[in-house]
Each structure stands twice: as structure tokens, then as C-alpha cells.
Write a protein that holds these residues in place. Structure first.
Motif, PDB file in Angstrom:
ATOM      1  N   ILE A  47       0.783  -1.218   0.027  1.00  0.00           N
ATOM      2  CA  ILE A  47       0.051   0.148  -0.044  1.00  0.00           C
ATOM      3  C   ILE A  47       0.950   1.168  -0.238  1.00  0.00           C
ATOM      4  N   ASP A  48       0.528   2.234  -0.846  1.00  0.00           N
ATOM      5  CA  ASP A  48       1.445   3.470  -0.918  1.00  0.00           C
ATOM      6  C   ASP A  48       1.341   4.030   0.496  1.00  0.00           C
ATOM      7  N   GLY A  49       2.398   4.853   0.639  1.00  0.00           N
ATOM      8  CA  GLY A  49       2.736   5.228   2.268  1.00  0.00           C
ATOM      9  C   GLY A  49       2.847   4.226   3.087  1.00  0.00           C
ATOM     10  N   TYR A  50       3.014   2.940   2.912  1.00  0.00           N
ATOM     11  CA  TYR A  50       3.360   2.055   4.142  1.00  0.00           C
ATOM     12  C   TYR A  50       4.567   1.003   3.496  1.00  0.00           C
ATOM     13  N   LYS A  51       4.713   1.431   2.195  1.00  0.00           N
ATOM     14  CA  LYS A  51       5.878   0.621   1.461  1.00  0.00           C
ATOM     15  C   LYS A  51       7.213   0.875   1.977  1.00  0.00           C
ATOM     16  N   GLY A  52       8.103  -0.253   2.398  1.00  0.00           N
ATOM     17  CA  GLY A  52       9.288   0.002   2.926  1.00  0.00           C
ATOM     18  C   GLY A  52       9.606   0.363   4.098  1.00  0.00           C
ATOM     19  N   GLN A  53       8.364   0.212   4.927  1.00  0.00           N
ATOM     20  CA  GLN A  53       8.320   0.928   6.430  1.00  0.00           C
ATOM     21  C   GLN A  53       8.391  -0.277   7.318  1.00  0.00           C
ATOM     22  N   ALA A  54       8.890  -0.214   8.393  1.00  0.00           N
ATOM     23  CA  ALA A  54       8.916  -1.386   9.582  1.00  0.00           C
ATOM     24  C   ALA A  54       7.608  -1.562  10.131  1.00  0.00           C
ATOM     25  N   VAL A  55       7.166  -2.719   9.873  1.00  0.00           N
ATOM     26  CA  VAL A  55       5.857  -3.086  10.348  1.00  0.00           C
ATOM     27  C   VAL A  55       6.026  -4.384  11.399  1.00  0.00           C
ATOM     28  N   THR A  56       5.484  -4.064  12.492  1.00  0.00           N
ATOM     29  CA  THR A  56       5.628  -5.144  13.527  1.00  0.00           C
ATOM     30  C   THR A  56       4.006  -5.425  14.122  1.00  0.00           C
ATOM     31  N   ILE A  57       3.380  -6.524  13.661  1.00  0.00           N
ATOM     32  CA  ILE A  57       2.134  -6.802  14.004  1.00  0.00           C
ATOM     33  C   ILE A  57       1.900  -7.202  15.292  1.00  0.00           C
ATOM     34  N   LEU A  58       1.001  -6.635  16.072  1.00  0.00           N
ATOM     35  CA  LEU A  58       0.792  -6.989  17.443  1.00  0.00           C
ATOM     36  C   LEU A  58      -0.298  -8.196  17.498  1.00  0.00           C
ATOM     37  N   GLU A  59      -1.142  -8.134  16.870  1.00  0.00           N
ATOM     38  CA  GLU A  59      -2.497  -9.203  17.162  1.00  0.00           C
ATOM     39  C   GLU A  59      -3.122  -9.148  15.970  1.00  0.00           C
ATOM     40  N   ILE A  60      -3.715 -10.380  15.663  1.00  0.00           N
ATOM     41  CA  ILE A  60      -4.576 -10.580  14.735  1.00  0.00           C
ATOM     42  C   ILE A  60      -5.980 -10.921  15.209  1.00  0.00           C
TER      43      ILE A  60
END
Length: 180
Positions: A47-60
């Protein structure tokens, strides 16, 4: 001559149908869904604006046919929401992020439930408790300080809508940090 003209028309129609079919099936097989943690990461990163950013999923979190995934984007609160389609795959329909914050609340509208408020914090959060008046009722929620967490604010059910007033945020010692 007429036979060649009909053959040419049928051939052209067949080629167009094959092309449309190929596009349809290739689109279905290349699409990324939010069916598991790896595919959720792929959706966010696409998704534009989220590409290449550090992502840490907390929960699903699954609520009926909705999937809510709170995460940290460059250590700042965010979430993505998916809805299950007829094939059983989760298609993303909303994503939101907050910049410059260690504590953020998100108002979620889930089709089969009333409004829910999700609070996402990172490890720099200093808010230990929050109070807010919701339709004249005091609602209070505690949070872990210094830890990335997801919390749900339990608000009274209302068919008339919601009014939020007098937000107060407290530190671990019970001192008011700020009010809104």
C-alpha cells in the motif's frame, strides 16, 4: 469469401475471450489476501505510504467476517481491517496510521457490532489510565506502560450515537498527564 470472414470473426472473438479469461484468472492468483501473518505483511507493504516501512504486527483479531490487525509502523500505532469475501479470503478495506504518537485510539465500525474503540500503544507509552465520558457515563481503561499493546475500550451500547467528552490521561502515579 463469406466463410473466411466468419472464421476471422470467430477467431477474433475466441482470442478476446481467452485474453479476458487469462486476465481474470491471473488477477485472482496474483492477489494477496490477509489470510495469515505473512500475507498481511505483504498487503501492508503493497500500500502506498506503507511500502518499505518497518511493520510489527501486534495481534490478529477476528470478529465474525472482519479481521482487525493492529500493528506498529515505524514504531507508531496503526491498524488494517479486512473483510472475508465469498471465497473465504480476507480483502483489506481500511488502513489507518497515526504519526508522532505512542498512544492512539481508533474508532472501528464492524458490520455486525456497535462501534468499538481500539487503543494501540508502543513501548514509549507513558499513559497508565484513561477516562472519558461516553453519553454521560464515565468509562475508564488501564494500560501497560512502556510496552506495545492493544486494548479495547468498553463503551456503553447506544442506538442514538455517541458523544465523547472530558478525556483524561493519567501516568502510573495517578497524575493527570493531559485533558481534552
Amino acid at each position: 469469401m463469406n466463410l473466411n470472414k466468419n472464421t476471422l470473426i470467430y477467431s477474433a472473438v475466441a482470442i478476446v475471450l481467452v485474453f479476458i479469461g487469462a486476465l481474470f484468472f491471473s488477477d485472482r492468483t496474483d492477489r494477496v489476501y490477509g489470510n495469515d501473518e505473512d500475507s498481511i505483511m505483504s498487503v501492508i507493504q503493497s500500500i502506498d505510504g506503507y511500502k518499505g516501512q518497518a511493520v510489527t504486527i501486534l495481534e490478529i483479531i477476528d470478529i465474525d467476517d472482519e479481521r482487525i490487525v493492529p500493528f506498529l509502523l515505524n514504531n507508531e500505532p496503526a491498524y488494517i481491517q479486512f473483510s472475508k469475501n465469498l471465497d473465504g479470503n480476507y480483502m483489506w478495506n481500511h488502513i489507518e496510521k497515526r504519526q508522532g504518537s505512542s498512544f492512539s485510539s481508533f474508532f472501528l465500525h464492524i458490520h455486525t457490532h456497535d462501534v468499538k474503540i481500539m487503543v494501540v500503544t508502543n513501548d514509549q507509552n507513558e499513559i497508565a489510565k484513561m477516562q472519558v465520558n461516553v453519553n454521560g457515563q464515565l468509562v475508564e481503561q488501564s494500560f501497560e506502560v512502556g510496552k506495545a499493546t492493544v486494548s479495547w475500550l468498553e463503551i456503553p451500547v447506544s442506538k442514538e450515537g455517541y458523544t465523547f467528552r472530558n478525556y483524561k490521561y493519567f501516568d502510573q502515579q495517578g497524575n493527570v498527564i493531559y485533558e481534552e
